[in-house]
Design an enzyme around this catalytic site. Sequence first.
Site, PDB file in Angstrom:
ATOM      1  N   ASP A  65       0.853  -1.193   0.000  1.00  0.00           N
ATOM      2  CA  ASP A  65       0.000   0.000   0.000  1.00  0.00           C
ATOM      3  C   ASP A  65       0.887   1.239   0.000  1.00  0.00           C
ATOM      4  O   ASP A  65       2.099   1.134   0.136  1.00  0.00           O
ATOM      5  CB  ASP A  65      -1.019  -0.030   1.150  1.00  0.00           C
ATOM      6  CG  ASP A  65      -0.394   0.073   2.521  1.00  0.00           C
ATOM      7  OD1 ASP A  65      -1.124   0.341   3.473  1.00  0.00           O
ATOM      8  OD2 ASP A  65       0.833  -0.127   2.671  1.00  0.00           O
ATOM      9  N   PRO A  66       0.305   2.425  -0.199  1.00  0.00           N
ATOM     10  CA  PRO A  66       1.142   3.619  -0.387  1.00  0.00           C
ATOM     11  C   PRO A  66       1.949   3.975   0.859  1.00  0.00           C
ATOM     12  O   PRO A  66       1.590   3.615   1.986  1.00  0.00           O
ATOM     13  CB  PRO A  66       0.112   4.719  -0.689  1.00  0.00           C
ATOM     14  CG  PRO A  66      -1.117   4.000  -1.155  1.00  0.00           C
ATOM     15  CD  PRO A  66      -1.125   2.709  -0.397  1.00  0.00           C
TER      16      PRO A  66
END
Length: 229
Positions: A65-66
């Site tokens: 995920d970011p």
Amino acid sequence: MKQLIHNDWWEVLKPQFESAYYAQLHNFLKEEYTHQTIYPEMHHIFEAFEWTPFSKVKVVILGQDPYHGPNQAHGCSFSVLPGVPVPPSLQNIYKELQSDLGCTPVNHGYLKKWADQGVLLLNSVLTVRAGQAYSHRGHGWEQLTDAAIHALSERPKPVVFILWGRAARNKKQLINTKTNIVLESAHPSPLSANRGFFGSRPFSKTNEALQAMGEQPIDWQLPAEPNYR
């Protein structure tokens, strides 16, 4: 519905955007962006797809995920916006790149040059709350990005999938390994890089695979200054 991606990915992913799960995800994100600090900024969410059209993808580097710190995430796995320190995992990627291909490490983390050559920098979850890793898992992003991986896997032109770490390697089941190349190793995070990432030579192996397919290899050397174009 409003077109969210402005290239051939739109037709590939349109059934996902029209699905019930995406409607729920959209409502969840509206609430989150209204009441929380969410990364990346909304206009960057689909940047990986915008930068690397479906028909141009040669390589996929799959992230989780970011980044969840200020001004880091911009929609592309492992890449950070110019002006932000290079995160530890990306520093280790640069070290492996240097030992594998002799590429000079740079002091920015903006990976647009890779994306422009056909390297899709895809996270499996495309948003995150500030300071809360994995906070947007299980809300629907995985279905959309799994659909993207599967679509690439079934495309006539094969793809090199680079899977670092357990979460990425779990996506191998979505990939037709008879027609595509899958390169797996430990994650470049400082917690695991010494357990099989260093020395795995993913960049030269990717280029060997591309050349065997009759494709141009990737020039992995990043410019000393970030390329905004």
